[in-house]
Design a protein around this motif. Structure first.
Motif, PDB file in Angstrom:
ATOM      1  N   PHE A  28       0.835  -1.196   0.000  1.00  0.00           N
ATOM      2  CA  PHE A  28       0.000   0.000   0.000  1.00  0.00           C
ATOM      3  C   PHE A  28       0.871   1.248   0.000  1.00  0.00           C
ATOM      4  CE2 PHE A  28      -1.988   3.318   2.732  1.00  0.00           C
ATOM      5  CZ  PHE A  28      -2.985   3.726   1.856  1.00  0.00           C
ATOM      6  N   HIS A  29       1.876   1.271   0.854  1.00  0.00           N
ATOM      7  CA  HIS A  29       2.777   2.419   0.908  1.00  0.00           C
ATOM      8  C   HIS A  29       3.442   2.653  -0.448  1.00  0.00           C
ATOM      9  CE1 HIS A  29       2.228   1.933   5.222  1.00  0.00           C
ATOM     10  NE2 HIS A  29       2.873   3.075   5.430  1.00  0.00           N
ATOM     11  N   LYS A  30       3.849   1.582  -1.099  1.00  0.00           N
ATOM     12  CA  LYS A  30       4.532   1.706  -2.388  1.00  0.00           C
ATOM     13  C   LYS A  30       3.560   2.110  -3.491  1.00  0.00           C
ATOM     14  CE  LYS A  30       7.505  -0.855  -5.600  1.00  0.00           C
ATOM     15  NZ  LYS A  30       8.176  -2.155  -5.867  1.00  0.00           N
ATOM     16  N   ALA A  31       2.383   1.479  -3.523  1.00  0.00           N
ATOM     17  CA  ALA A  31       1.430   1.713  -4.609  1.00  0.00           C
ATOM     18  C   ALA A  31       0.941   3.151  -4.639  1.00  0.00           C
ATOM     19  CB  ALA A  31       0.243   0.758  -4.482  1.00  0.00           C
ATOM     20  N   PHE A  32       0.785   3.781  -3.484  1.00  0.00           N
ATOM     21  CA  PHE A  32       0.242   5.139  -3.429  1.00  0.00           C
ATOM     22  C   PHE A  32       1.261   6.152  -2.895  1.00  0.00           C
ATOM     23  CE2 PHE A  32      -3.522   2.483  -3.677  1.00  0.00           C
ATOM     24  CZ  PHE A  32      -4.294   3.177  -4.596  1.00  0.00           C
ATOM     25  N   ASN A  33       2.508   5.735  -2.873  1.00  0.00           N
ATOM     26  CA  ASN A  33       3.611   6.633  -2.498  1.00  0.00           C
ATOM     27  C   ASN A  33       3.346   7.309  -1.154  1.00  0.00           C
ATOM     28  OD1 ASN A  33       6.120   7.874  -2.880  1.00  0.00           O
ATOM     29  ND2 ASN A  33       5.193   9.683  -3.819  1.00  0.00           N
ATOM     30  N   ILE A  34       3.013   6.506  -0.160  1.00  0.00           N
ATOM     31  CA  ILE A  34       2.750   7.027   1.179  1.00  0.00           C
ATOM     32  C   ILE A  34       4.082   7.431   1.811  1.00  0.00           C
ATOM     33  CG2 ILE A  34       1.605   6.598   3.373  1.00  0.00           C
ATOM     34  CD1 ILE A  34      -0.195   6.361   0.858  1.00  0.00           C
ATOM     35  N   GLN A  35       4.129   8.648   2.321  1.00  0.00           N
ATOM     36  CA  GLN A  35       5.383   9.212   2.827  1.00  0.00           C
ATOM     37  C   GLN A  35       5.244   9.645   4.285  1.00  0.00           C
ATOM     38  OE1 GLN A  35       8.298   9.422   1.074  1.00  0.00           O
ATOM     39  NE2 GLN A  35       7.230   8.283  -0.557  1.00  0.00           N
ATOM     40  N   PRO A  36       6.388   9.771   4.999  1.00  0.00           N
ATOM     41  CA  PRO A  36       6.340  10.324   6.354  1.00  0.00           C
ATOM     42  C   PRO A  36       5.603  11.666   6.345  1.00  0.00           C
ATOM     43  CG  PRO A  36       8.528   9.475   5.895  1.00  0.00           C
ATOM     44  CD  PRO A  36       7.771   9.402   4.596  1.00  0.00           C
ATOM     45  N   GLY A  37       4.746  11.850   7.310  1.00  0.00           N
ATOM     46  CA  GLY A  37       3.895  13.040   7.351  1.00  0.00           C
ATOM     47  C   GLY A  37       2.476  12.740   6.930  1.00  0.00           C
ATOM     48  N   ASP A  38       2.278  11.733   6.073  1.00  0.00           N
ATOM     49  CA  ASP A  38       0.932  11.278   5.743  1.00  0.00           C
ATOM     50  C   ASP A  38       0.340  10.580   6.965  1.00  0.00           C
ATOM     51  OD1 ASP A  38       1.215  12.216   3.166  1.00  0.00           O
ATOM     52  OD2 ASP A  38       1.809  10.278   2.331  1.00  0.00           O
ATOM     53  N   LYS A  39      -0.952  10.759   7.204  1.00  0.00           N
ATOM     54  CA  LYS A  39      -1.572  10.240   8.420  1.00  0.00           C
ATOM     55  C   LYS A  39      -1.572   8.713   8.489  1.00  0.00           C
ATOM     56  CE  LYS A  39      -4.543  14.311   8.950  1.00  0.00           C
ATOM     57  NZ  LYS A  39      -5.934  14.827   8.937  1.00  0.00           N
ATOM     58  N   MET A  40      -1.535   8.064   7.334  1.00  0.00           N
ATOM     59  CA  MET A  40      -1.537   6.602   7.327  1.00  0.00           C
ATOM     60  C   MET A  40      -0.126   6.018   7.200  1.00  0.00           C
ATOM     61  SD  MET A  40      -4.965   5.591   5.154  1.00  0.00           S
ATOM     62  CE  MET A  40      -4.600   3.838   5.293  1.00  0.00           C
ATOM     63  N   TYR A  41       0.869   6.864   7.211  1.00  0.00           N
ATOM     64  CA  TYR A  41       2.239   6.354   7.104  1.00  0.00           C
ATOM     65  C   TYR A  41       2.632   5.655   8.406  1.00  0.00           C
ATOM     66  CZ  TYR A  41       7.304   6.100   6.851  1.00  0.00           C
ATOM     67  OH  TYR A  41       8.602   5.650   6.854  1.00  0.00           O
ATOM     68  N   VAL A  42       3.177   4.460   8.265  1.00  0.00           N
ATOM     69  CA  VAL A  42       3.740   3.723   9.391  1.00  0.00           C
ATOM     70  C   VAL A  42       5.124   3.258   8.979  1.00  0.00           C
ATOM     71  CG1 VAL A  42       3.506   1.727  10.924  1.00  0.00           C
ATOM     72  CG2 VAL A  42       1.460   2.955  10.175  1.00  0.00           C
ATOM     73  N   ALA A  43       6.113   3.578   9.766  1.00  0.00           N
ATOM     74  CA  ALA A  43       7.479   3.144   9.459  1.00  0.00           C
ATOM     75  C   ALA A  43       7.541   1.629   9.403  1.00  0.00           C
ATOM     76  CB  ALA A  43       8.440   3.675  10.509  1.00  0.00           C
ATOM     77  N   GLU A  44       8.380   1.117   8.550  1.00  0.00           N
ATOM     78  CA  GLU A  44       8.439  -0.324   8.311  1.00  0.00           C
ATOM     79  C   GLU A  44       8.645  -1.110   9.602  1.00  0.00           C
ATOM     80  OE1 GLU A  44      10.768  -3.565   5.461  1.00  0.00           O
ATOM     81  OE2 GLU A  44      11.207  -1.423   5.308  1.00  0.00           O
ATOM     82  N   LYS A  45       9.482  -0.617  10.490  1.00  0.00           N
ATOM     83  CA  LYS A  45       9.775  -1.340  11.730  1.00  0.00           C
ATOM     84  C   LYS A  45       8.578  -1.391  12.673  1.00  0.00           C
ATOM     85  CE  LYS A  45      11.693   2.739  14.125  1.00  0.00           C
ATOM     86  NZ  LYS A  45      10.606   2.813  15.123  1.00  0.00           N
ATOM     87  N   ASP A  46       7.616  -0.497  12.474  1.00  0.00           N
ATOM     88  CA  ASP A  46       6.460  -0.419  13.365  1.00  0.00           C
ATOM     89  C   ASP A  46       5.215  -1.099  12.801  1.00  0.00           C
ATOM     90  OD1 ASP A  46       7.895   1.108  15.253  1.00  0.00           O
ATOM     91  OD2 ASP A  46       7.497   2.943  14.117  1.00  0.00           O
ATOM     92  N   ARG A  47       5.287  -1.592  11.581  1.00  0.00           N
ATOM     93  CA  ARG A  47       4.113  -2.209  10.964  1.00  0.00           C
ATOM     94  C   ARG A  47       3.801  -3.560  11.606  1.00  0.00           C
ATOM     95  NH1 ARG A  47       6.309  -0.860   4.893  1.00  0.00           N
ATOM     96  NH2 ARG A  47       6.212   1.428   5.142  1.00  0.00           N
ATOM     97  N   ILE A  48       2.512  -3.811  11.761  1.00  0.00           N
ATOM     98  CA  ILE A  48       2.064  -5.069  12.369  1.00  0.00           C
ATOM     99  C   ILE A  48       2.117  -6.180  11.330  1.00  0.00           C
ATOM    100  CG2 ILE A  48       0.111  -6.273  13.412  1.00  0.00           C
ATOM    101  CD1 ILE A  48      -0.800  -3.530  14.490  1.00  0.00           C
ATOM    102  N   LYS A  49       2.759  -7.267  11.677  1.00  0.00           N
ATOM    103  CA  LYS A  49       2.785  -8.450  10.821  1.00  0.00           C
ATOM    104  C   LYS A  49       2.673  -9.662  11.727  1.00  0.00           C
ATOM    105  CE  LYS A  49       5.523 -11.180   7.590  1.00  0.00           C
ATOM    106  NZ  LYS A  49       6.834 -11.379   6.925  1.00  0.00           N
ATOM    107  N   ILE A  50       1.527 -10.295  11.677  1.00  0.00           N
ATOM    108  CA  ILE A  50       1.338 -11.521  12.466  1.00  0.00           C
ATOM    109  C   ILE A  50       1.391 -12.719  11.532  1.00  0.00           C
ATOM    110  CG2 ILE A  50      -0.152 -12.756  14.080  1.00  0.00           C
ATOM    111  CD1 ILE A  50      -1.302 -10.080  14.950  1.00  0.00           C
ATOM    112  N   TRP A  51       0.413 -12.781  10.617  1.00  0.00           N
ATOM    113  CA  TRP A  51       0.376 -13.908   9.676  1.00  0.00           C
ATOM    114  C   TRP A  51       0.766 -13.456   8.283  1.00  0.00           C
ATOM    115  CZ3 TRP A  51       0.364 -18.330  11.966  1.00  0.00           C
ATOM    116  CH2 TRP A  51      -0.208 -18.445  13.235  1.00  0.00           C
TER     117      TRP A  51
END
Length: 672
Positions: free
Chosen positions: A649-672
């Motif tokens: 999602f971040h790549k497809a829509f060029n989500i950048q720091p400062g955007d409200k939906m931006y989450v740094a890679e280290k903070d993204r939730i990945k369970i399954w």
């Protein structure tokens, strides 16, 4: 098997099903995007805002759009079927005759209104004649068999520790409002709901002959009894604890523990033969046992009168339905009552659902859709297995158990392979109340017949015409009714991006439920059993806490937040569902291509489809009701919550720091 070889094998297995769509070259246009919105600030509104601003909620509904609100047009479809069969000359004993006569009886408002509350007068007289506590319990047990549960809630279902066997279960009950918290919260919206409910109780007494002052007094008394019962209820978050809500015990122990209830007599009245029973919430029945002698008999009689009238208000004359609606209007924000045809279509679907489902499937569902959906399910199952293989937080031994459970999942698509019959339901065109009671009694017998017998794994717990899907942990099964296999979730003509982002997310969501905070406690056979290593389960719990923490930050309305603990299972399934669906999509020709459609890349269309399937607008009152009672997050957060954690999602829509939906890679939730 290496990742490359595995992915190649899965890709080859997908080729045949993708050739169908590719050959058709039909694509669904993406419309309504609001270019004034930034996709990285609120993707739900970026995709849906133009629709949201122009959508009008029908006065008879609390919301409009996809998901549960698609059941409104579904009921109109069902109404059309029922209108047709009710006017036709049908073979005696056929499902068309049963459905047509049931529907006609519900539409005969002239007769229903003329009868007033005559159909329940014998019940009210029976309550008046109760002479002691044993009589109270006898009435409650008898009512339970005919759709009036009052203080008892009995069912038959799998044993959590032996999922192949059906046992008896008891659950907390006894209250008229949706949840125990409604009796204790003091915020202004809840206080308004409390007042509306008391007004409704007052109306029930007024309509059955009490003067105004007496009716108010009676309603206050009944509300007080309900509040005492509610105080013992577990919260909807506490109900998520699988082990804490399993308390199987010998009937002899239960009978000794709660002598005022008189369980041996209750079970005799219910027709139940068993030496043990699962009392899911023991505190409720402990308190009930005390209150049976702690509350005056005359007061209990008023409680039972209110409970009975409430249970059957929809089957009595118009003033009773109007009184119930006045309460519903405050609770859910619905402006006007549903049309009579819609109400009765809904009742038929609930009480004779698989009979009506046969006619629905015949008219609206294709075998090709069923086949295509099964292919999608199989594809996502393979993609899920690949994700398990590459988890960095799980040991190999637990991965093996997880994959065994994944591939043991039973898949139910469209409709049951074996339809339920309703031969024991007695239906007359002039007696709607009695028809409803007969159907409810038949449902009770249907449950009772299962007690002590092996679980029928072919049974469905929703109707084919309902827009829903579910995972059943006790059977380790996923179920997708015919009604959800339609746009915007699924379209045979749509490109893979839209189908994998649509029904693919739903499929992945239900699969992930097998591994959410509740589902993960069940093994591949549906038993509550620990198949985890201690370290793996600890890491899993830490990751699910991330989900609780994130969703608890989402503000829904004013200061109202998503309840992260209540919605944990559904949010975990959403985050897992979009991940699995995306991996499966990337194995299709379109998924690993770069061809734009309508100006959007394959990955963008996949994300757009996720936002489209949760395109919902609802009234504020219903949104509050949702937050308090629904284990799902509201639709906007079913889109934004999962996507903000997705790298694609971040790549497809060029989500950048400062955007409200931006989450740094280290903070993204990945369970399954």
């Amino acid at each position: 098997m290496t990742k490359l070889v595995f992915l190649l094998a899965v890709a080859l297995s997908l080729a045949a099903c993708n050739n169908y769509v590719a050959a058709q070259k039909k694509y669904i246009a993406v419309e309504g995007i609001d270019p004034a919105k930034k996709p990285g600030d609120n993707f739900f509104l970026y995709i849906n805002n133009k629709w949201y601003d122009t959508a009008r909620i029908p006065p008879s509904q609390s919301g409009v759009g996809a998901y549960m609100f698609m059941n409104y047009p579904q009921r109109l479809r069902l109404q059309g079927i029922l209108d047709s069969v009710s006017k036709a000359t049908n073979t005696t004993g056929s499902i068309e005759q049963q459905l047509g006569d049931f529907y006609a009886s519900g539409m005969d408002t002239l007769t229903i209104d003329k009868r007033g509350y005559d159909p329940v007068k014998h019940m009210l007289r029976a309550i008046d004649s109760i002479a002691d506590v044993a009589g109270l319990v006898h009435f409650a047990a008898g009512g339970l068999k005919a759709g009036n549960g009052s203080i008892l809630s009995f069912s038959v279902g799998p044993d959590n520790k032996n999922s192949h066997l059906n046992i008896a279960h008891l659950y907390q009950t006894g209250i008229g409002m949706p949840d125990r918290d409604y009796y204790f919260k003091t915020d202004s919206p809840t206080v308004a709901i409390q007042a509306a409910y008391k007004k409704y109780l007052t109306a029930l007494f007024t309509l059955t002959g009490s003067d105004a002052a007496t009716a108010v007094s009676n309603a206050t008394l009944v509300y007080g009894i309900e509040k005492q019962l509610a105080a013992t209820h577990k919260t909807n978050i506490e109900l998520r604890d699988v082990n804490a809500n399993y308390n199987k015990m010998p009937v002899a122990v239960l009978a000794k523990k709660q002598p005022n209830i008189g369980w041996l007599n209750v079970l005799t009245i219910l027709g139940v033969t068993t030496d043990s029973i699962d009392v899911a919430q023991t505190a409720y029945y402990d308190q009930l046992d005390a209150l049976l002698t702690g509350i005056h008999l005359a007061d209990w009689k008023l409680y039972f009168k209110a409970s009975t009238l409430n249970a059957y208000s929809g089957e009595l004359s118009k003033p009773f339905g109007d009184a119930a609606f006045e309460y519903t209007k405050v609770l859910k924000g619905q402006a006007v009552q549903k049309a009579r045809g819609e109400q009765i279509a809904e009742a038929v679907d609930q009480l004779l659902g698989e009979a009506l489902g046969q006619l629905y499937v015949k008219k609206y569902f294709t075998e090709n859709a069923r086949k295509r959906a099964l292919e999608l399910v199989n594809n996502l199952q393979q993609a899920f297995a690949a994700r398990i293989n590459h988890l960095d937080w799980m040991s190999d031994s637990t991965k093996q158990k997880a994959k065994e459970k994944l591939f043991a999942i039973t898949k139910k698509i469209g409709y049951p392979d074996k339809w339920r019959a309703y031969k024991q339901v007695h239906i007359e065109r002039s007696t709607y109340f009695e028809n409803v009671v007969s159907a409810a009694s038949n449902d009770y017998r249907h449950q009772l017949e299962k007690l002590g017998k092996p679980v029928d794994r072919s049974e469905w717990f929703t109707t084919p015409s309902t827009v829903t899907a579910y995972y059943n942990p006790a059977a380790n099964e996923i179920v997708f009714p015919a009604a959800i296999l339609q746009p915007p979730y699924f379209d045979e003509a749509a490109d893979d991006a839209l189908n994998y982002g649509g029904i693919g997310m739903v499929i992945g969501h239900e699969m992930t439920h097998a591994f959410d905070d509740e589902g993960a406690q069940f093994d591949k056979d549906g038993n509550v059993s620990n198949w985890w290593t201690k370290g793996d389960y600890g890491r899993f719990k830490a990751k699910t806490q991330q989900v609780v923490d994130l969703y608890s930050t989402f503000t829904v309305l004013d200061t109202l937040h998503v309840k992260g603990a209540l919605t944990l299972g559904e949010n975990t399934a959403d985050v897992g569902g979009v991940s699995i669906a995306y991996d499966a999509f990337k194995l299709t020709p379109q998924g690993h291509g770069t061809t734009r459609i309508d100006g959007f890349t394959p990955d963008q269309r996949f994300c757009i489809s996720i936002a489209r399937i949760w395109r919902v607008k609802m009234k504020d009152a219903f949104l509050r009701y949702w937050i308090n009672n629904n284990p799902h997050s509201p639709p906007m957060w079913r889109v934004n919550g999962p996507l903000m954690n997705m790298p694609y999602f971040h790549k497809a829509f060029n989500i950048q720091p400062g955007d409200k939906m931006y989450v740094a890679e280290k903070d993204r939730i990945k369970i399954w």
